[in-house]
Write a protein that holds these residues in place. Structure first.
Motif, PDB file in Angstrom:
ATOM      1  N   VAL A 163       0.849  -1.188   0.000  1.00 48.82           N
ATOM      2  CA  VAL A 163       0.000   0.000   0.000  1.00 48.82           C
ATOM      3  C   VAL A 163       0.889   1.243   0.000  1.00 48.82           C
ATOM      4  CG1 VAL A 163      -1.981  -1.050   1.166  1.00 48.82           C
ATOM      5  CG2 VAL A 163      -0.199   0.030   2.521  1.00 48.82           C
ATOM      6  N   TYR A 164       0.337   2.322  -0.546  1.00 50.58           N
ATOM      7  CA  TYR A 164       1.013   3.610  -0.495  1.00 50.58           C
ATOM      8  C   TYR A 164       0.536   4.380   0.722  1.00 50.58           C
ATOM      9  CZ  TYR A 164       2.864   3.247  -5.221  1.00 50.58           C
ATOM     10  OH  TYR A 164       3.557   2.869  -6.329  1.00 50.58           O
ATOM     11  N   LEU A 165       1.458   5.090   1.355  1.00 48.52           N
ATOM     12  CA  LEU A 165       1.158   6.029   2.424  1.00 48.52           C
ATOM     13  C   LEU A 165       1.649   7.384   1.915  1.00 48.52           C
ATOM     14  CD1 LEU A 165       0.212   6.583   5.337  1.00 48.52           C
ATOM     15  CD2 LEU A 165       2.511   5.945   6.104  1.00 48.52           C
ATOM     16  N   PHE A 166       0.749   8.384   1.891  1.00 49.38           N
ATOM     17  CA  PHE A 166       1.128   9.684   1.358  1.00 49.38           C
ATOM     18  C   PHE A 166       0.171  10.763   1.839  1.00 49.38           C
ATOM     19  CE2 PHE A 166      -1.814   7.854  -1.639  1.00 49.38           C
ATOM     20  CZ  PHE A 166      -2.577   8.902  -2.120  1.00 49.38           C
ATOM     21  N   ALA A 167       0.555  12.013   1.588  1.00 49.78           N
ATOM     22  CA  ALA A 167      -0.312  13.167   1.828  1.00 49.78           C
ATOM     23  C   ALA A 167      -0.763  13.678   0.467  1.00 49.78           C
ATOM     24  CB  ALA A 167       0.437  14.258   2.580  1.00 49.78           C
ATOM     25  N   GLN A 168      -2.006  14.170   0.397  1.00 50.36           N
ATOM     26  CA  GLN A 168      -2.524  14.731  -0.854  1.00 50.36           C
ATOM     27  C   GLN A 168      -3.256  16.018  -0.551  1.00 50.36           C
ATOM     28  OE1 GLN A 168      -4.932  12.163  -3.299  1.00 50.36           O
ATOM     29  NE2 GLN A 168      -5.779  13.866  -4.438  1.00 50.36           N
ATOM     30  N   ARG A 169      -2.962  17.041  -1.335  1.00 49.83           N
ATOM     31  CA  ARG A 169      -3.721  18.273  -1.190  1.00 49.83           C
ATOM     32  C   ARG A 169      -5.160  17.989  -1.599  1.00 49.83           C
ATOM     33  NH1 ARG A 169      -1.033  23.412  -3.907  1.00 49.83           N
ATOM     34  NH2 ARG A 169      -2.666  23.114  -5.448  1.00 49.83           N
ATOM     35  N   CYS A 170      -6.121  18.534  -0.901  1.00 47.89           N
ATOM     36  CA  CYS A 170      -7.533  18.193  -1.103  1.00 47.89           C
ATOM     37  C   CYS A 170      -8.081  18.651  -2.448  1.00 47.89           C
ATOM     38  CB  CYS A 170      -8.371  18.716   0.060  1.00 47.89           C
ATOM     39  SG  CYS A 170      -7.909  17.897   1.606  1.00 47.89           S
ATOM     40  N   ASP A 171      -7.376  19.554  -3.137  1.00 46.83           N
ATOM     41  CA  ASP A 171      -7.787  19.889  -4.498  1.00 46.83           C
ATOM     42  C   ASP A 171      -7.186  18.913  -5.510  1.00 46.83           C
ATOM     43  OD1 ASP A 171      -5.108  20.649  -4.699  1.00 46.83           O
ATOM     44  OD2 ASP A 171      -5.547  22.790  -4.869  1.00 46.83           O
ATOM     45  N   GLY A 172      -6.387  17.946  -5.029  1.00 48.12           N
ATOM     46  CA  GLY A 172      -5.809  16.925  -5.884  1.00 48.12           C
ATOM     47  C   GLY A 172      -4.629  17.378  -6.710  1.00 48.12           C
ATOM     48  N   LEU A 173      -4.136  18.591  -6.493  1.00 48.44           N
ATOM     49  CA  LEU A 173      -3.082  19.135  -7.348  1.00 48.44           C
ATOM     50  C   LEU A 173      -1.673  18.933  -6.818  1.00 48.44           C
ATOM     51  CD1 LEU A 173      -4.819  22.455  -8.450  1.00 48.44           C
ATOM     52  CD2 LEU A 173      -4.690  20.264  -9.668  1.00 48.44           C
ATOM     53  N   ALA A 174      -1.510  18.353  -5.640  1.00 47.21           N
ATOM     54  CA  ALA A 174      -0.166  18.133  -5.104  1.00 47.21           C
ATOM     55  C   ALA A 174      -0.174  16.915  -4.191  1.00 47.21           C
ATOM     56  CB  ALA A 174       0.313  19.365  -4.343  1.00 47.21           C
ATOM     57  N   TYR A 175       0.962  16.241  -4.154  1.00 50.42           N
ATOM     58  CA  TYR A 175       1.149  15.072  -3.301  1.00 50.42           C
ATOM     59  C   TYR A 175       2.404  15.265  -2.489  1.00 50.42           C
ATOM     60  CZ  TYR A 175      -2.153  12.807  -6.437  1.00 50.42           C
ATOM     61  OH  TYR A 175      -3.264  12.490  -7.156  1.00 50.42           O
ATOM     62  N   GLY A 176       2.513  14.549  -1.394  1.00 45.57           N
ATOM     63  CA  GLY A 176       3.722  14.616  -0.590  1.00 45.57           C
ATOM     64  C   GLY A 176       4.061  13.282   0.034  1.00 45.57           C
ATOM     65  N   GLY A 177       5.336  12.920  -0.019  1.00 42.67           N
ATOM     66  CA  GLY A 177       5.854  11.785   0.719  1.00 42.67           C
ATOM     67  C   GLY A 177       5.417  10.413   0.279  1.00 42.67           C
ATOM     68  N   ALA A 178       4.877  10.219  -0.907  1.00 41.01           N
ATOM     69  CA  ALA A 178       4.325   8.915  -1.306  1.00 41.01           C
ATOM     70  C   ALA A 178       5.387   7.824  -1.268  1.00 41.01           C
ATOM     71  CB  ALA A 178       3.707   8.995  -2.692  1.00 41.01           C
ATOM     72  N   VAL A 179       5.127   6.788  -0.458  1.00 42.65           N
ATOM     73  CA  VAL A 179       6.042   5.659  -0.339  1.00 42.65           C
ATOM     74  C   VAL A 179       5.219   4.377  -0.371  1.00 42.65           C
ATOM     75  CG1 VAL A 179       7.750   4.523   1.134  1.00 42.65           C
ATOM     76  CG2 VAL A 179       7.677   7.015   1.036  1.00 42.65           C
ATOM     77  N   LEU A 180       5.679   3.405  -1.170  1.00 42.27           N
ATOM     78  CA  LEU A 180       5.040   2.102  -1.246  1.00 42.27           C
ATOM     79  C   LEU A 180       5.542   1.258  -0.082  1.00 42.27           C
ATOM     80  CD1 LEU A 180       3.161   0.233  -2.875  1.00 42.27           C
ATOM     81  CD2 LEU A 180       5.195  -0.520  -4.139  1.00 42.27           C
ATOM     82  N   LYS A 181       4.629   0.794   0.747  1.00 41.64           N
ATOM     83  CA  LYS A 181       4.966   0.013   1.936  1.00 41.64           C
ATOM     84  C   LYS A 181       4.573  -1.449   1.710  1.00 41.64           C
ATOM     85  CE  LYS A 181       6.076   3.728   4.289  1.00 41.64           C
ATOM     86  NZ  LYS A 181       7.377   3.939   4.896  1.00 41.64           N
ATOM     87  N   THR A 182       5.449  -2.377   2.055  1.00 37.67           N
ATOM     88  CA  THR A 182       5.152  -3.806   2.008  1.00 37.67           C
ATOM     89  C   THR A 182       4.899  -4.275   3.428  1.00 37.67           C
ATOM     90  OG1 THR A 182       6.526  -4.103   0.040  1.00 37.67           O
ATOM     91  CG2 THR A 182       6.003  -6.082   1.314  1.00 37.67           C
ATOM     92  N   LEU A 183       3.764  -4.926   3.661  1.00 37.68           N
ATOM     93  CA  LEU A 183       3.324  -5.280   5.006  1.00 37.68           C
ATOM     94  C   LEU A 183       3.693  -6.715   5.368  1.00 37.68           C
ATOM     95  CD1 LEU A 183      -0.228  -3.655   4.922  1.00 37.68           C
ATOM     96  CD2 LEU A 183       2.008  -2.592   5.347  1.00 37.68           C
ATOM     97  N   THR A 184       3.834  -6.939   6.664  1.00 36.59           N
ATOM     98  CA  THR A 184       3.998  -8.278   7.221  1.00 36.59           C
ATOM     99  C   THR A 184       2.741  -8.598   8.027  1.00 36.59           C
ATOM    100  OG1 THR A 184       4.965  -7.545   9.312  1.00 36.59           O
ATOM    101  CG2 THR A 184       6.477  -7.827   7.438  1.00 36.59           C
ATOM    102  N   THR A 185       2.699  -9.737   8.665  1.00 35.36           N
ATOM    103  CA  THR A 185       1.549 -10.086   9.503  1.00 35.36           C
ATOM    104  C   THR A 185       1.720  -9.605  10.942  1.00 35.36           C
ATOM    105  OG1 THR A 185       2.484 -12.279   9.908  1.00 35.36           O
ATOM    106  CG2 THR A 185       0.898 -12.070   8.086  1.00 35.36           C
TER     107      THR A 185
END
Length: 176
Positions: free
Chosen positions: A63-85
């Motif tokens: 899953v990706y964890l990131f910040a998004q401006r609510c107008d959809g015009l900017a993103y911040g810090g998007a990182v793909l995370k791989t999960l364990t149990t």
């Protein structure tokens, strides 16, 4: 489609049944996405640190964890995370601008990646607990809240001397 979220479905890191279950639908074609958004909030232009405890149902979920401006015009810090149990605290650092529409913290999957990853993804179930967005470039310990922001109390670390200090081996003391 957004994931289905069911609160309090699994033991959380705090020992109570406080871990939320998120069931993401399949993204069957390129350009599909499924995200869970936190509420939009207007923030001061600054560096923020997001932390969120996550675990997979089977392990290997991404899953990706990131910040998004609510107008959809900017993103911040998007990182793909791989999960364990097991519960793992995942983090990102991101920078907000002072946008009047605000920012949301997002968790999800995305079929809009680079062409090599632009393929279908199966449905998946993950669990989340204890998310927080903090001003500054590092995570503090988890701060339980409900719907309102709180101010952190000063943290202290006290180690009792009984049984921890030897009269013959010497000792050390630090004050920060």
């Amino acid at each position: 489609a957004a994931p289905t979220v069911t609160a309090d479905q699994t033991p959380g890191p705090d020992g109570g049944t406080t871990g939320d279950k998120l069931v993401f639908p399949a993204c069957e074609t390129a350009l599909q996405a499924s995200f869970q958004y936190a509420n939009c909030a207007v923030l001061t232009a600054a560096v923020y640190y997001v932390s969120l405890y996550l675990k997979g149902n089977a392990g290997g979920e991404q899953v990706y964890l990131f910040a998004q401006r609510c107008d959809g015009l900017a993103y911040g810090g998007a990182v793909l995370k791989t999960l364990t149990t097991s519960w793992v605290r995942h983090t990102i650092t991101w920078t907000a601008d002072a946008d009047a529409d605000g920012w949301a913290i997002c968790l999800g999957r995305d079929g809009r990646d680079t062409p090599a990853q632009d393929t279908a993804t199966a449905a998946m179930t993950i669990f989340a607990w204890g998310g927080q967005n903090e001003l500054g470039g590092f995570a503090s310990s988890y701060i339980p809240t409900t719907t309102a922001a709180v101010v952190r109390n000063a943290e202290t670390n006290n180690i009792p001397s009984a049984g921890n200090v030897s009269g013959t081996a010497g000792s050390a003391f630090a004050y920060v």
